[in-house]
Design an enzyme around this catalytic site. Structure first.
Site, PDB file in Angstrom:
ATOM      1  N   PHE A 121       1.077  -1.452   0.219  1.00  0.00           N
ATOM      2  CA  PHE A 121       0.358   0.163  -0.045  1.00  0.00           C
ATOM      3  C   PHE A 121       0.702   1.304  -0.203  1.00  0.00           C
ATOM      4  O   PHE A 121       1.480   1.419   0.899  1.00  0.00           O
ATOM      5  CB  PHE A 121      -0.921  -0.143   0.938  1.00  0.00           C
ATOM      6  CG  PHE A 121      -2.196   1.301   0.967  1.00  0.00           C
ATOM      7  CD1 PHE A 121      -2.185   2.410   0.885  1.00  0.00           C
ATOM      8  CD2 PHE A 121      -3.145   0.472   0.220  1.00  0.00           C
ATOM      9  CE1 PHE A 121      -2.742   3.705   1.139  1.00  0.00           C
ATOM     10  CE2 PHE A 121      -4.526   1.401  -0.290  1.00  0.00           C
ATOM     11  CZ  PHE A 121      -3.681   2.738  -0.206  1.00  0.00           C
TER      12      PHE A 121
ATOM     13  N   GLY B 278      -9.974   0.665   5.141  1.00  0.00           N
ATOM     14  CA  GLY B 278      -9.522   2.001   4.603  1.00  0.00           C
ATOM     15  C   GLY B 278      -7.953   2.551   4.395  1.00  0.00           C
ATOM     16  O   GLY B 278      -7.271   1.775   5.036  1.00  0.00           O
ATOM     17  N   HIS B 279      -7.382   3.422   4.136  1.00  0.00           N
ATOM     18  CA  HIS B 279      -6.305   3.664   3.954  1.00  0.00           C
ATOM     19  C   HIS B 279      -5.483   3.763   4.993  1.00  0.00           C
ATOM     20  O   HIS B 279      -4.778   3.214   5.178  1.00  0.00           O
ATOM     21  CB  HIS B 279      -6.152   5.377   3.428  1.00  0.00           C
ATOM     22  CG  HIS B 279      -4.352   5.906   3.424  1.00  0.00           C
ATOM     23  ND1 HIS B 279      -4.201   5.274   2.078  1.00  0.00           N
ATOM     24  CD2 HIS B 279      -3.727   6.462   3.905  1.00  0.00           C
ATOM     25  CE1 HIS B 279      -2.912   5.556   1.988  1.00  0.00           C
ATOM     26  NE2 HIS B 279      -2.804   6.178   3.379  1.00  0.00           N
ATOM     27  N   LEU B 280      -6.488   4.673   6.611  1.00  0.00           N
ATOM     28  CA  LEU B 280      -5.318   4.716   7.338  1.00  0.00           C
ATOM     29  C   LEU B 280      -5.178   3.387   7.798  1.00  0.00           C
ATOM     30  O   LEU B 280      -3.880   3.263   9.031  1.00  0.00           O
ATOM     31  CB  LEU B 280      -6.353   5.467   8.248  1.00  0.00           C
ATOM     32  CG  LEU B 280      -5.484   6.674   9.865  1.00  0.00           C
ATOM     33  CD1 LEU B 280      -4.588   7.021   8.799  1.00  0.00           C
ATOM     34  CD2 LEU B 280      -5.895   6.641  10.658  1.00  0.00           C
TER      35      LEU B 280
ATOM     36  N   VAL C 190      -1.666   1.977   6.311  1.00  0.00           N
ATOM     37  CA  VAL C 190      -0.633   2.529   6.744  1.00  0.00           C
ATOM     38  C   VAL C 190       0.030   2.035   8.392  1.00  0.00           C
ATOM     39  O   VAL C 190       1.007   1.737   8.495  1.00  0.00           O
ATOM     40  CB  VAL C 190      -1.320   3.461   6.296  1.00  0.00           C
ATOM     41  CG1 VAL C 190       0.904   4.341   6.710  1.00  0.00           C
ATOM     42  CG2 VAL C 190      -0.897   3.813   4.907  1.00  0.00           C
TER      43      VAL C 190
END
Lengths: 123, 864
Positions: B255, B523-525, B528
């Site tokens: 990602f 989600g992106h958070l 990561v």
């Protein structure tokens, strides 16, 4: 002591002139290598602070001309584009030193004073 | 130089008695001063070079992120300083060692390839139709677009029609506007460890790109492709522009930095939107991501996919495996009504569908969330968030059949690629499933069966939510609501926010854990957080209210609980934080460069190998030049003179200190080989001396047995430290002085230090600098000693940096008296920290030593 700042970034020139003025240096500026050489031909300068990457004649080229024109003038290279090869080339061509931006103003002033000492001016 | 020495012999009462003429004398003095200047410059460059090497070594340990600008900057700095060292040695020795210039160039040539950008100029088409793009063209269209094209071409699955603006297109843009050098320059000028500077840098770089003109050929190619798309879909077709970066998957980091995606873009905005997406390469999230993962900035080319817009009934993200337990045979789908955007940016809770693999696949779980709003295409705003009627808000976003169809697509993609996939999809108005993008799923080890149910344990502040990234983390709560809060986010805090918004991603490299009221594991958070190994708990209702101001908390993401305070029992088995730089291209470049810079092979100055021909690294050259310059300046000259130096005496005792007078450092003309301390006129030298003799040295503090063994072991590994080895340098300390200046180089026992000071009437010119490194004990003890000294000096106005066991302190702008006091403090420190490292294992001992040193130093300052 007379210093010439050569850089195509006007913001940088303004900021540095202001700071060096405050320390009682006499400061001239040029926005490119050709203008710098013109100025040097007419005015004695103790130390040149020279950008490396500029449009037209680059810093190393300008340095070579300065060293031919007025060998006693000391040149400090100050650049935003770190490059090891260029650093060595500049030193080989007789630069007094090679510094990277951003530079702390005190460090730059010490370097200028040291270069001036070498070129025979002490204050 | 032999002539110079002969002349000097004449001057200082050598063999020939006739007096020198005044002109000769003046010339001699000038030559002498020049040599002193050379030596001083050599020492300054020597210290600067060692300082840079220390910072490179420290960076290699990977605790702080750094980019290629750091690597290139430090290499250029160290090379310039080593050149300076060689140049000054050449002046001192009439060019006897000029072979070192070639050595330096050789070493530079060996380093250069590691610093060059890896991505060559690509010379492909500026644009490509999506169905022509496949994995064979990943270097041109980026991973995302390549896999989309591949799926259409080889699997015959439905993707939106469109085209890609390639890496060649990107490079054409950057080259036409000559952007890269300017970008590099600005990155070099910013301090990446400060978030406020990163924000300012990001905004400056993005404006720079937006302001640059697109070259005409690129512009024409994009518009021609758009007209083709219109011909296939309909006039004025709206498009979605998506980033598809190249060069970020080097680590298997699945990602990558989050970039801009622009939906529902009208024809007239395609070109400007393209620039916006290129500019998003320098978004704060993306830049921080590259920095923490060691991805070179210039290796990343922004390709952009431009696809006909799908007016989605519903959409979301599907994982071909449960991202929290990759071994379980489940497909997990997060979906919402309307466009899938809400799932990706964590703006509200999605429906979750879990499908068990097998023949046939079975929908085993549906968690339908209340979704009071949805994103839709809007002709004016592009994308709008609209309210939905109550009954619609409670309805599932996918029917069972649709969920199974999505799951089957996810499974097929995994099979096709041989890797678990993370795909974004939309439900077209005709009900068909359209694939929007697919990438390898970031894998996390199954949330360790640690989920020990049982008593909730001490003070549970909140519980519930979804484990988005497993683990346990502890730190003070920091509630983040706006960007300004992000700027002051402290290292090691627990990030608490309402939404799991991607804009908090830059904080994850500093956060101990994450707790959000909304957001999903898709989600992106969350992605990561998993990648960085930061525990994250999302969808915890009431978190903000109950955690704000709670101080230290322990977030147990595995058991979905947040405890008050520090719960050691939970923290015990926590894995060490990931070294994100390790194995990255930037880390590899630094490692390779350092091999030619840092290791020291020239260790014994008396060995025949101590010669220019044996210098393999910049450190070798530095060491060689230092040793030779000291010999040249202080030891026997060519014709039997004791160099330029005089041995220091105090009354009748001869001391192990040698003095060089640069100009006016003596009160009177001093003949012969000795100078008494009473004859010294140098203010800083006398101050230093005052500090050195103020309190008699009590000998090394009683070391514990381990301390002693550690010293012995250290000495055994490093022949340089063997006290019985007779190097000429081992026992001498050198002063170089004038009335207002003093430089002391000394080797006390096992450690090496330099003090330099200027103390005159103009405070602007006054400074004190201090540097020391080394010692005989193991590294951790030496590091502790460096920290102890750092604290003592910081309290006395020094700016101090500690790198490993090296310490650099500096102070400037004080008046003469205050400057001299600080110099005296250094005199004390130089003497009394000798061999302190041996006692450094014992905290109690450290505290009492510190107290004693504090008192001694105060006395020293008051006694002026």
């Amino acid at each position: 002591m007379h210093i010439l700042l050569v850089d195509d970034e006007t913001e940088f020139l303004e900021l540095m002139t202001k700071r060096l003025d405050r320390r009682n240096f006499q400061v001239s500026t040029a926005a490119n290598g050709a203008d710098a050489l013109k100025l040097l031909a007419g005015t004695p300068v103790d130390v040149v602070v020279l950008d490396v990457r500029m449009p037209g004649m680059d810093g190393i080229e300008t340095l070579k001309h300065i060293k031919k024109l007025t060998p006693a003038t000391e040149v400090i290279l100050l650049t935003g584009h770190a490059n090891m090869e260029v650093a060595l080339e500049g030193m080989t061509q007789g630069a007094f030193d090679y510094l990277l931006k951003p530079v702390a103003i005190n460090d730059l002033i010490f370097k200028i004073q040291d270069a001036a000492k070498k070129s025979g001016k002490t204050t | 130089m032999a002539g110079f020495f002969r002349a000097l012999g004449k001057l200082f009462g050598g063999s020939k008695p006739e007096p020198a003429s005044p002109a000769e004398l003046e010339a001699l003095r000038a030559a002498y001063r020049a040599r002193c200047e050379s030596f001083r410059r050599l020492l300054a460059a020597n210290n600067a070079a060692l300082d840079v090497m220390a910072s490179m070594e420290e960076a290699l340990r990977g605790l702080k992120p750094f980019g290629m600008t750091f690597v290139r900057g430090q290499c250029a700095r160290v090379a310039a300083n080593v050149f300076q060292i060689v140049r000054q040695l050449s002046l001192l020795t009439s060019g006897r060692f000029d072979a070192l210039y070639d050595k330096l160039k050789e070493i530079q040539a060996r380093i250069a390839p590691h610093l060059a950008p890896r991505s060559g100029q690509v010379r492909g088409p500026l644009v490509l139709a999506l169905e022509q793009a496949g994995v064979d063209l990943a270097d041109e269209v980026g991973g995302k677009v390549a896999s989309l094209g591949e799926v259409a071409r080889r699997l015959g699955r439905r993707i939106p029609p469109g085209f890609a603006i390639t890496a060649s297109g990107y490079q054409r843009f950057m080259a036409a506007a000559d952007l890269q050098p300017e970008i590099d320059r600005r990155i070099q000028a910013a301090d990446a460890s400060r978030l406020d500077e990163v924000f300012a840098l990001s905004s400056a770089l993005r404006s720079l790109i937006l302001a640059a003109a697109l070259p005409q050929d690129l512009e024409e190619a994009i518009l021609a492709s758009y007209r083709d798309l219109e011909a296939r879909t309909g006039p004025g077709v709206r498009v979605a522009l998506r980033s598809s970066a190249i060069g970020e998957d080097a680590l298997g980091a699945s990602f990558a930095g989050q970039y801009h995606t622009e939906l529902n873009v009208p024809a007239e905005e395609v070109l400007s939107t393209y620039k916006e997406i290129v500019a998003s390469k320098y978004g704060v999230t993306a830049m921080t991501y590259r920095l923490t993962r060691g991805i070179p900035d210039e290796d990343v080319a922004m390709c952009v996919g431009c696809m006909a817009m799908v007016g989605a009934l519903a959409g979301g993200v599907a994982y071909s495996r449960d991202p929290l337990d990759i071994r379980a045979g489940r497909v997990v789908i997060n979906a919402v009504a309307g466009l899938p955007k809400a799932v990706v940016d964590g703006s509200f809770d999605p429906d979750v569908f879990v499908v068990e693999r097998g023949e046939p696949m079975v929908l085993t779980r549906s968690e339908i969330a209340a979704k009071p709003r949805k994103y839709v295409c809007d002709p004016v705003e592009g994308i709008a968030l609209v309210e939905v009627p109550e009954d619609e808000a409670q309805a599932p976003s996918l029917s069972e059949a649709q969920a199974l169809e999505v799951a089957a697509l996810a499974r097929d993609l995994e099979e096709f690629y041989g890797l678990p996939q993370d795909m974004e999809f939309a439900l077209a108005p005709d009900g068909g499933v359209v694939l929007l993008q697919s990438r390898p799923l970031h894998q996390t080890e199954a949330a360790q069966a640690a989920a020990q149910d049982g008593p909730a344990g001490p003070d549970v502040l909140v519980s519930g939510g979804t484990t988005a990234s497993p683990g346990v983390g502890c730190g003070p709560v920091c509630v983040v609501k706006k960007d300004a809060d992000a700027l002051s986010f402290p290292q090691g805090a627990v990030l608490v926010a309402a939404q799991a918004h991607p804009r908090w991603a830059p904080l994850l490299s500093r956060a101990a854990a994450v707790v959000c009221e909304a957001g999903s594991a898709a989600g992106h958070l969350a992605n990561v957080a998993r990648e960085y190994g930061v525990p994250a708990l999302l969808g915890v209702s009431g978190a903000l209210e109950r955690l704000a101001g709670a101080g230290d908390v322990t977030v147990d993401a595995d058991n979905r609980r947040v405890h008050a305070g520090r719960v050691e029992a939970l923290l015990e088995n926590r894995p060490a934080p990931r070294n994100l730089m390790e194995g990255s291209p930037v880390h590899a470049a630094l490692t390779a460069a350092c091999e030619h810079i840092v290791p020291l092979h020239l260790i014994n100055p008396d060995a025949p190998e101590f010669a220019p021909g044996h210098c393999r690294t910049l450190h070798d050259i530095t060491r060689f030049c230092h040793e030779l310059s000291v010999r040249e300046m202080y030891l026997a000259g060519n014709d039997g003179l004791e160099g330029f130096s005089k041995q220091l005496t105090s009354g009748k005792s001869k001391l192990k200190y040698w003095v060089i007078d640069l100009e006016d450092g003596f009160k009177e003309q001093v003949a012969g080989r000795f100078v008494d301390i009473g004859q010294i006129a140098s203010g800083p030298m006398l101050a230093l001396w005052r500090g050195m003799v103020a309190v008699p040295w009590a000998g090394p503090p009683a070391a514990d047995a381990k301390g002693f063994l550690s010293v012995v072991a250290g000495a055994a590994c490093n022949p340089e430290l063997d006290p019985t080895m007779a190097t000429t340098f081992a026992v001498k300390n050198y002063f170089m002085i004038s009335k207002e200046f003093c430089n002391l180089q000394s080797r006390f026992g096992f450690h090496f230090c330099t003090v330099e000071a200027q103390a005159g009437d103009d405070p602007q010119e006054n400074y004190v600098s201090f540097q020391f490194k080394g010692g005989a004990a193991d590294l951790s003890r030496r590091v502790r000693r460096a920290r102890l000294v750092a604290e003592l000096l910081e309290e006395r106005d020094f700016r101090v940096e500690v790198r490993e066991d090296a310490l650099f302190a500096r102070l400037e702008g004080f008046d003469k008296a205050a400057t001299l006091d600080r110099v005296a403090v250094l005199g004390y420190v130089v003497i009394h920290t000798r061999q302190l490292d041996m006692a450094m294992a014992n905290d109690g001992l450290i505290a009492s030593l510190r107290d004693k040193m504090d008192k001694d130093i105060e006395m020293l300052i008051c006694r002026k």
